[in-house]
Write an enzyme that holds these catalytic residues in place. Structure first.
Site, PDB file in Angstrom:
ATOM      1  N   ASN A  64     -58.444  41.363 -51.073  1.00 57.95           N
ATOM      2  CA  ASN A  64     -57.220  41.286 -51.885  1.00 57.95           C
ATOM      3  C   ASN A  64     -56.475  39.984 -51.623  1.00 57.95           C
ATOM      4  O   ASN A  64     -55.947  39.372 -52.549  1.00 57.95           O
ATOM      5  CB  ASN A  64     -56.321  42.488 -51.608  1.00 57.95           C
ATOM      6  CG  ASN A  64     -56.748  43.698 -52.415  1.00 57.95           C
ATOM      7  OD1 ASN A  64     -56.570  43.735 -53.628  1.00 57.95           O
ATOM      8  ND2 ASN A  64     -57.348  44.676 -51.746  1.00 57.95           N
ATOM      9  N   HIS A  68     -52.415  49.771 -52.319  1.00 60.09           N
ATOM     10  CA  HIS A  68     -52.964  51.012 -51.751  1.00 60.09           C
ATOM     11  C   HIS A  68     -54.041  51.554 -52.688  1.00 60.09           C
ATOM     12  O   HIS A  68     -53.838  51.592 -53.905  1.00 60.09           O
ATOM     13  CB  HIS A  68     -51.852  52.043 -51.561  1.00 60.09           C
ATOM     14  CG  HIS A  68     -52.355  53.308 -50.957  1.00 60.09           C
ATOM     15  ND1 HIS A  68     -52.676  53.423 -49.615  1.00 60.09           N
ATOM     16  CD2 HIS A  68     -52.639  54.504 -51.514  1.00 60.09           C
ATOM     17  CE1 HIS A  68     -53.118  54.641 -49.375  1.00 60.09           C
ATOM     18  NE2 HIS A  68     -53.103  55.320 -50.505  1.00 60.09           N
ATOM     19  N   GLU A 126     -39.748  52.591 -45.574  1.00 62.29           N
ATOM     20  CA  GLU A 126     -40.086  53.149 -44.253  1.00 62.29           C
ATOM     21  C   GLU A 126     -41.210  54.180 -44.282  1.00 62.29           C
ATOM     22  O   GLU A 126     -42.032  54.230 -43.392  1.00 62.29           O
ATOM     23  CB  GLU A 126     -38.831  53.754 -43.623  1.00 62.29           C
ATOM     24  CG  GLU A 126     -38.040  52.710 -42.868  1.00 62.29           C
ATOM     25  CD  GLU A 126     -37.042  53.340 -41.915  1.00 62.29           C
ATOM     26  OE1 GLU A 126     -35.850  53.138 -42.133  1.00 62.29           O
ATOM     27  OE2 GLU A 126     -37.471  54.025 -40.958  1.00 62.29           O
ATOM     28  N   ASP A 184     -46.785  54.370 -47.465  1.00 64.71           N
ATOM     29  CA  ASP A 184     -47.299  54.419 -48.844  1.00 64.71           C
ATOM     30  C   ASP A 184     -46.352  55.168 -49.775  1.00 64.71           C
ATOM     31  O   ASP A 184     -46.791  55.884 -50.677  1.00 64.71           O
ATOM     32  CB  ASP A 184     -48.703  55.061 -48.874  1.00 64.71           C
ATOM     33  CG  ASP A 184     -49.690  54.326 -47.992  1.00 64.71           C
ATOM     34  OD1 ASP A 184     -49.608  53.096 -47.894  1.00 64.71           O
ATOM     35  OD2 ASP A 184     -50.548  54.993 -47.383  1.00 64.71           O
ATOM     36  N   ALA A 239     -60.225  46.891 -59.497  1.00 62.87           N
ATOM     37  CA  ALA A 239     -58.903  47.101 -60.122  1.00 62.87           C
ATOM     38  C   ALA A 239     -57.800  46.543 -59.215  1.00 62.87           C
ATOM     39  O   ALA A 239     -56.831  45.948 -59.694  1.00 62.87           O
ATOM     40  CB  ALA A 239     -58.681  48.584 -60.397  1.00 62.87           C
ATOM     41  N   GLU A 240     -57.950  46.728 -57.895  1.00 59.89           N
ATOM     42  CA  GLU A 240     -56.962  46.177 -56.948  1.00 59.89           C
ATOM     43  C   GLU A 240     -56.834  44.670 -57.153  1.00 59.89           C
ATOM     44  O   GLU A 240     -55.734  44.105 -57.160  1.00 59.89           O
ATOM     45  CB  GLU A 240     -57.381  46.462 -55.499  1.00 59.89           C
ATOM     46  CG  GLU A 240     -57.343  47.929 -55.121  1.00 59.89           C
ATOM     47  CD  GLU A 240     -57.692  48.155 -53.656  1.00 59.89           C
ATOM     48  OE1 GLU A 240     -57.223  47.389 -52.795  1.00 59.89           O
ATOM     49  OE2 GLU A 240     -58.442  49.112 -53.358  1.00 59.89           O
TER      50      GLU A 240
HETATM   51  C1  GAR Z   1     -57.946  47.746 -49.721  1.00 60.22           C
HETATM   52  O1  GAR Z   1     -58.706  48.703 -50.410  1.00 60.22           O
HETATM   53  C2  GAR Z   1     -56.493  48.158 -49.653  1.00 60.22           C
HETATM   54  O2  GAR Z   1     -56.068  48.815 -50.812  1.00 60.22           O
HETATM   55  C3  GAR Z   1     -56.500  49.090 -48.462  1.00 60.22           C
HETATM   56  O3  GAR Z   1     -57.323  48.449 -47.522  1.00 60.22           O
HETATM   57  C4  GAR Z   1     -58.320  47.707 -48.237  1.00 60.22           C
HETATM   58  C5  GAR Z   1     -58.322  46.304 -47.707  1.00 60.22           C
HETATM   59  O4  GAR Z   1     -59.384  45.574 -48.259  1.00 60.22           O
HETATM   60  N1  GAR Z   1     -55.182  49.320 -47.958  1.00 60.22           N
HETATM   61  C6  GAR Z   1     -54.747  50.481 -47.510  1.00 60.22           C
HETATM   62  O5  GAR Z   1     -55.449  51.472 -47.414  1.00 60.22           O
HETATM   63  C7  GAR Z   1     -53.281  50.506 -47.096  1.00 60.22           C
HETATM   64  N2  GAR Z   1     -52.782  51.838 -47.024  1.00 60.22           N
HETATM   65  P1  GAR Z   1     -59.364  44.001 -48.261  1.00 60.22           P
HETATM   66  O6  GAR Z   1     -59.151  43.578 -46.812  1.00 60.22           O
HETATM   67  O7  GAR Z   1     -60.721  43.612 -48.752  1.00 60.22           O
HETATM   68  O8  GAR Z   1     -58.264  43.556 -49.177  1.00 60.22           O
END
Ligand code: GAR
Length: 207
Positions: free
Chosen positions: A19, A114, A147, A150, A178-179
């Protein structure tokens, strides 16, 4: 007329940083309103650190084990963010629960991605839990950090259709695509001032 200066952003990671990579790629386009000035990881071996350095971005590890307590570690991270000049903080797979003090320090200026359609499935193992619950639709969310884990006000979401033969891995891969679309969009909205967190903890869209 010259373009508005890009808003400086610090990205916090703990792992591979895909990301973060999507945010960097977007930030390199001419009309994108934000620029990644710093990447900080609590894990020295996070793959994303090298990736960021490859783009000439200042990337540093601030390991939790170097500090006697959570408050000292968070103080070091806050100091590094201030030193970078960042005005927005983007959590991108930063897997530490942040204290109220840290969150309040950056209230309305810190966002997170998330891998679920919040408020469904906060926490870990979101893809396994979505499949176990029989969801036909899953997805991802960008939200302001508050705080509660998520829990913050939602800025952007994208839904992903669940197929009959999905495994947690196949579903995670489509959600990750999608992220990578919505995180740069949401960061751009915040940097342009098109979204903000109001005093009563709601998302407000528009200038
Ligand atoms: C991603 O899927 C992100 O949405 C998740 O960790 C991954 C990191 O991947 N985050 C969470 O679960 C936070 N609650 P990346 O290091 O390849 O971006």
């Amino acid at each position: 007329m010259s373009a508005a200066p890009k808003v400086p952003v610090a990205v916090l990671i703990s792992g591979r940083g895909s990301n973060m990579g999507a945010l960097i790629a977007a930030s390199l386009t001419a009309d994108y309103p934000a620029k990644i000035v710093s990447v900080i990881s609590d894990k020295p071996d996070a793959k994303g650190l090298e990736h960021a350095r490859g783009f000439g971005i200042d990337a540093l590890a601030i390991p939790r084990s170097d500090y006697p307590g959570k408050a000292d570690h968070e103080a070091a991270v806050i100091a590094a963010i201030h030193a970078s000049g960042a005005k927005i903080i983007a959590l991108a797979g930063y897997m530490r629960l942040l204290s109220g003090d840290f969150v309040n320090h950056f209230a309305g200026r810190m966002i997170n991605i998330h891998p679920s359609l919040l408020p469904a499935f906060p926490g870990l193992a979101t893809h396994e839990r979505a499949l176990a619950a029989g969801c036909r639709v899953h997805g991802c969310t960008v939200h302001f950090v508050t705080e509660g884990m998520d829990e913050g006000p939602i800025i952007e979401q994208e839904a992903v259709r669940v197929t009959g033969d999905d495994t947690p891995e196949t579903l995670a891969a489509r959600v990750l695509e999608a992220e990578h679309r919505i995180y740069p969009q949401a960061l751009a909205m915040l940097a342009r001032g098109d979204v903000r967190m109001s005093g009563d903890g709601q998302t407000r869209f528009g200038k």
